[in-house]
Design a protein around this motif. Structure first.
Motif, PDB file in Angstrom:
ATOM      1  N   LYS A   1       0.820  -1.222   0.000  1.00 41.41           N
ATOM      2  CA  LYS A   1       0.000   0.000   0.000  1.00 41.41           C
ATOM      3  C   LYS A   1       0.851   1.269   0.000  1.00 41.41           C
ATOM      4  O   LYS A   1       0.588   2.176  -0.787  1.00 41.41           O
ATOM      5  N   PRO A   2       1.878   1.339   0.884  1.00 39.66           N
ATOM      6  CA  PRO A   2       2.700   2.567   0.826  1.00 39.66           C
ATOM      7  C   PRO A   2       3.351   2.754  -0.544  1.00 39.66           C
ATOM      8  O   PRO A   2       3.524   3.881  -1.012  1.00 39.66           O
TER       9      PRO A   2
ATOM     10  N   LEU B   1       2.069   1.827  -3.465  1.00 37.48           N
ATOM     11  CA  LEU B   1       1.026   2.339  -4.363  1.00 37.48           C
ATOM     12  C   LEU B   1       0.813   3.829  -4.112  1.00 37.48           C
ATOM     13  O   LEU B   1       0.691   4.625  -5.040  1.00 37.48           O
ATOM     14  N   ASN B   2       0.801   4.199  -2.824  1.00 32.78           N
ATOM     15  CA  ASN B   2       0.605   5.612  -2.485  1.00 32.78           C
ATOM     16  C   ASN B   2       1.744   6.470  -3.037  1.00 32.78           C
ATOM     17  O   ASN B   2       1.508   7.548  -3.588  1.00 32.78           O
TER      18      ASN B   2
ATOM     19  N   ARG C   1       3.648   5.822  -5.628  1.00 29.54           N
ATOM     20  CA  ARG C   1       3.541   5.921  -7.082  1.00 29.54           C
ATOM     21  C   ARG C   1       2.415   6.873  -7.490  1.00 29.54           C
ATOM     22  O   ARG C   1       2.525   7.589  -8.477  1.00 29.54           O
ATOM     23  N   SER C   2       1.336   6.876  -6.713  1.00 29.56           N
ATOM     24  CA  SER C   2       0.230   7.775  -7.065  1.00 29.56           C
ATOM     25  C   SER C   2       0.668   9.233  -6.916  1.00 29.56           C
ATOM     26  O   SER C   2       0.245  10.090  -7.692  1.00 29.56           O
TER      27      SER C   2
END
Lengths: 522, 308
Positions: B169-170, B172-173, B175-176
């Motif tokens: 999750k971190p 993905l965050n 990269r977003s």
């Protein structure tokens, strides 16, 4: 149905503008509540306050009776308010699931559980009659599908109140109908939808109640059954407006522009074409409408015709010359004028004065100066005259373009282009984002030019505008012409099907089942 | 058999030479995915190379030298973040400033600490850590399992960072934020904190690469000893398409040029050595011109983000 949300005496002061002036607004659970108003009426500001992006200068928001204060979009989301913005908040390189999981804090594990999330998304989508592939890369989806992803994303993150900001602006009529079905499925399940729009018909069709905003204040909230479209229009604009079709005075003249097999390839030719085999004619004294959902080749077509891009093949014959082989300067000096799609980016130089902006197109000509020296006195006189003739509201000709309102900026562009006395006028989205008064003015100018014998190519995504002004309409879909019709001989239905990718021949032959597009949409 | 041994030898050298470029590339990758384009890797590696030597010299431990180098890297990273994230200064300009600062600061401090002498101050350097049994595998054993600890760490970081970026999750965050900070912001991610963290952690990894140059490949500090590896790391990230494994491959290809130039120099084939040492840089330029346009960078790379 109880009241779920109340906004009381909301004021929002921006530097120099009072965007929201003591707005009171309340929404009942399970209803579709439309927020109707012209551009600049304060709809988006109010909703940005509701979803935590702006803080109100004063006023109070109550959710189920409890006063709330949002410092960020996350705060609002945690209280069940989700907004689908006009410009999608999606990352095109990621999958649907990943887009829904960004910032997700559920579960203690730091591992991404794509499978579980994908399963939940699919379940959620199916419950409300939507189809979605959780593993699809967002960038490969159609605009309608992306919008669905946005809605699912909001639901996935626990939204109970869904705000849709002008959701149909990017959709074909058929896609819009699919969206309305979705909205109904949601409100049947106790979700509440706030629907921002300036399109009267769809507000009438989808909403239960409507709140009309004008110039930052509330005009009133009405049950939709008690309002006609004409009444809504009057409430929104503050005066009566006319929807009459334009009748023409004289027949069209000879052929002015003849486009044959115009094609434009993408950078890598294996990725398909941006424009494919376009063939059409524009006559003197005729308005040819180019319709279609945004991004289906309209911009590329205009760029090819004005020499900004070079076409891959084909020809565009105009006064014995091929426009596709000429530079922009050569095209423009052959009595062609161009109203570009974005007045702030390509129509005007924002930090320059009006006088300078008026001189941009023809500064090199004799009237504007001698040799390298500008005749500023002459240019100023000319500018002052144009400002007067086109009733541009500005304190002085030396005002910076950026300080004018959108409508007045557009008048400057139109004044500059029309004053060149063109024979061919290429106008792209000439009224985008303007209020009704300015739209009427620009329309009258275009009609005026047509009656003077100018051939006009009018590119627009506004169905009403295209239907009202054009003599003939070509609908573009993925760079191809789906058909050419006269407004009097077509229906909005037919236009919508063409905008969604079906050719006129197919539609009139009826060879494809009427329902097939809609089924695909769902 | 002889040929195989020679190949094993080349592979050993290539892996060892690639390690610092790989580390720098991985550090830069983290920053890139947070949307920050830091061209200052060269400067960070230089100050780290000096710090490692100083640490090793004064504390008597090469590991404490590495720690000091990483600390120096973190400070450079913090400086970059303050200027580009908080003050929204142009990232390329600040990166260039870091390079100049790294070069001049490391040169000056080196002269202050160790004097201007013809003999360099030698320090404790990393020792080869042979993995029992595995290092006895013929041909590739020594290349893969008789390297210095930092080399192992560098190559282990490849799957670790890949897992972090694409499976957590971190990640993905992060990269977003690099793709579209406004989207990340509306979804409740603290964009500025993410960028600060990515820059500081990324810079310490870059610094580890610099430390390996002066206390791994060599055992002393020389002025401007990074010699463009910071820029090669930048190229490796692009060539590697912003993926850890890609950067690893890129680092090994670019540094293979280095090995070849060394071999040719030793063989003495009559070409002036200055031309031979160009090989890795020429390889980098060729690789970039062929592949760079196809690389998919994070969409908001290099664009400052302003809230609201």
């Amino acid at each position: 149905m109880g009241v779920i949300l109340e906004m009381e005496n909301i004021c929002k002061q921006f530097p120099g503008v009072l965007a929201n002036d003591c707005i009171c607004f309340s929404v009942k659970e399970g209803e579709v509540h439309a927020l109707l108003g012209e551009n600049g009426a304060g709809k988006s500001t109010l909703m940005n306050i509701l979803c935590g992006l702006y803080k109100p200068t004063s006023g109070e928001i109550r959710l189920e009776g409890e006063t709330v204060r949002f410092n960020s979009a996350r705060d609002a989301m945690e209280r069940g308010i989700g907004m689908v913005h006009q410009h999608f908040m999606l990352i095109p390189t990621m999958t649907v699931t990943e887009n829904c999981l960004i910032g997700d804090k559920e579960g203690s594990s730091i591992k991404l559980d794509r499978k579980e999330a994908g399963r939940r998304l699919k379940e959620l989508a199916e419950r409300y009659g939507m189809e979605i592939d959780p593993d699809a890369i967002v960038g490969t989806l159609s605009v309608g599908e992306m919008q669905r992803v946005e809605i699912i994303k909001a639901l996935f993150r626990g939204a109970k109140i869904l705000i849709l900001d002008e959701p149909t602006a990017v959709l074909t009529p058929q896609e819009a109908r699919a969206l309305f079905k979705m909205i109904r499925a949601l409100t049947d399940n106790q979700f509440t939808v706030i629907f921002i729009s300036h399109k009267l018909d769809e507000v009438k069709e989808i909403s239960d109640r409507v709140t009309v905003l004008r110039l930052g204040t509330v005009v009133g909230t009405y049950d939709i059954d008690q309002c006609s479209v004409e009444e809504l229009a009057r409430l929104m604009v503050g005066r009566d407006i006319h929807f009459d079709a334009v009748t023409r005075q004289q027949p069209v003249g000879d052929t002015l522009l003849e486009v044959n097999n115009l094609s434009l390839h993408r950078e890598k030719s294996n990725e398909g074409k941006l424009l494919e085999d376009l063939t059409f004619e524009v006559h003197k004294g005729e308005i040819l409408g180019i319709a279609g959902v945004d991004g289906n080749g309209q911009a590329e077509l205009v760029e090819c015709l004005t020499g900004i891009r070079s076409a891959s093949s084909g020809e565009a014959l105009y006064q014995g010359k091929d426009l596709l082989k000429l530079s922009t300067r050569d095209i423009m000096s052959n009595d062609v004028s161009h109203i570009p799609q974005d007045r702030q980016k390509t129509g005007l130089v924002m930090p320059m004065t009006l006088v300078e902006n008026f001189a941009l197109q023809d500064y090199y000509k004799k009237d504007f100066g001698k040799g390298a020296l500008m005749n500023w006195i002459g240019v100023e006189e000319r500018s002052a005259k144009l400002i007067q003739d086109f009733s541009v509201k500005t304190p002085s000709p030396y005002e910076l373009a950026q300080n004018l309102s959108g409508g007045n900026q557009q008048k400057v562009v139109v004044a500059r282009e029309i004053s060149r006395q063109p024979k061919l006028l290429i106008a792209m989205h000439p009224t985008r984002g303007l209020d009704v008064g300015a739209v009427e003015y620009i329309h009258n100018q275009l009609i005026d030019q047509r009656d003077k014998g100018v051939g006009i190519v009018l590119v627009s995504t506004e169905m009403e505008e295209i239907m009202r002004l054009s003599d003939r309409i070509i609908v573009l879909y993925e760079g191809r012409a789906m058909g050419c019709v006269r407004p009097s001989e077509t229906t909005v239905e037919e236009m919508g099907l063409m905008m969604g990718g079906r050719t006129l021949d197919d539609i009139r032959k009826g060879s494809i089942k009427e329902t097939s597009v809609e089924e695909k949409m769902m | 058999m002889d040929l195989l041994q020679t190949i094993g030898g080349y592979l050993f050298t290539d892996i060892r030479m690639a390690a610092p470029v790989l580390l720098a590339g991985l550090g830069l990758l983290l920053m890139n995915w947070s949307g920050l384009l830091n061209i200052g890797a060269e400067g960070i590696m230089l100050i780290a190379a000096l710090s490692a030597v100083a640490g090793s010299h004064y504390f008597g431990s090469v590991w404490l030298g590495l720690l000091l180098a990483m600390l120096a890297g973190a400070i450079f990273g913090l400086l970059f973040a303050v200027l580009t994230v908080t003050l929204r200064a142009n990232q390329t300009v600040v990166g260039a400033a870091l390079n100049i600062l790294g070069l001049s600061l490391s040169t000056t401090l080196n002269r202050v600490l160790f004097g201007i002498e013809t003999t360099v101050t030698k320090v404790d350097a990393f020792k080869v850590l042979e993995i029992p049994l595995l290092s006895k595998i013929p041909v590739i054993g020594r290349a893969f399992f008789a390297q210095m600890p930092i080399v192992y760490i560098a190559f282990l970081l490849v799957p670790v960072i890949h897992y972090f970026l694409f499976k957590t999750k971190p990640g993905l965050n992060l990269r977003s934020v690099g793709e579209n900070p406004r989207v990340a912001d509306t979804l409740g991610i603290n964009v500025y904190r993410t960028q600060y963290l990515a820059t500081i952690v990324g810079s310490t990894i870059v610094a580890a690469g610099g430390a390996f140059l002066s206390t791994g490949l060599l055992d002393f500090f020389a002025e401007d000893m990074v010699a463009g590896r910071g820029y090669i790391a930048l190229a490796a990230v692009i060539f590697g398409k912003y993926k850890p494994a890609g950067i690893m491959v890129a680092a090994m290809i670019f540094m293979a040029g280095n090995v070849v130039s060394n071999v040719l120099q030793v063989a003495g084939i009559g070409i002036p050595y200055t031309f031979l040492t160009m090989i890795p840089y020429i390889l980098t330029i060729i690789a970039l011109t062929i592949f760079a346009s196809r690389a998919v960078a994070p969409a908001s790379l290099g664009k400052p983000y302003k809230r609201g």
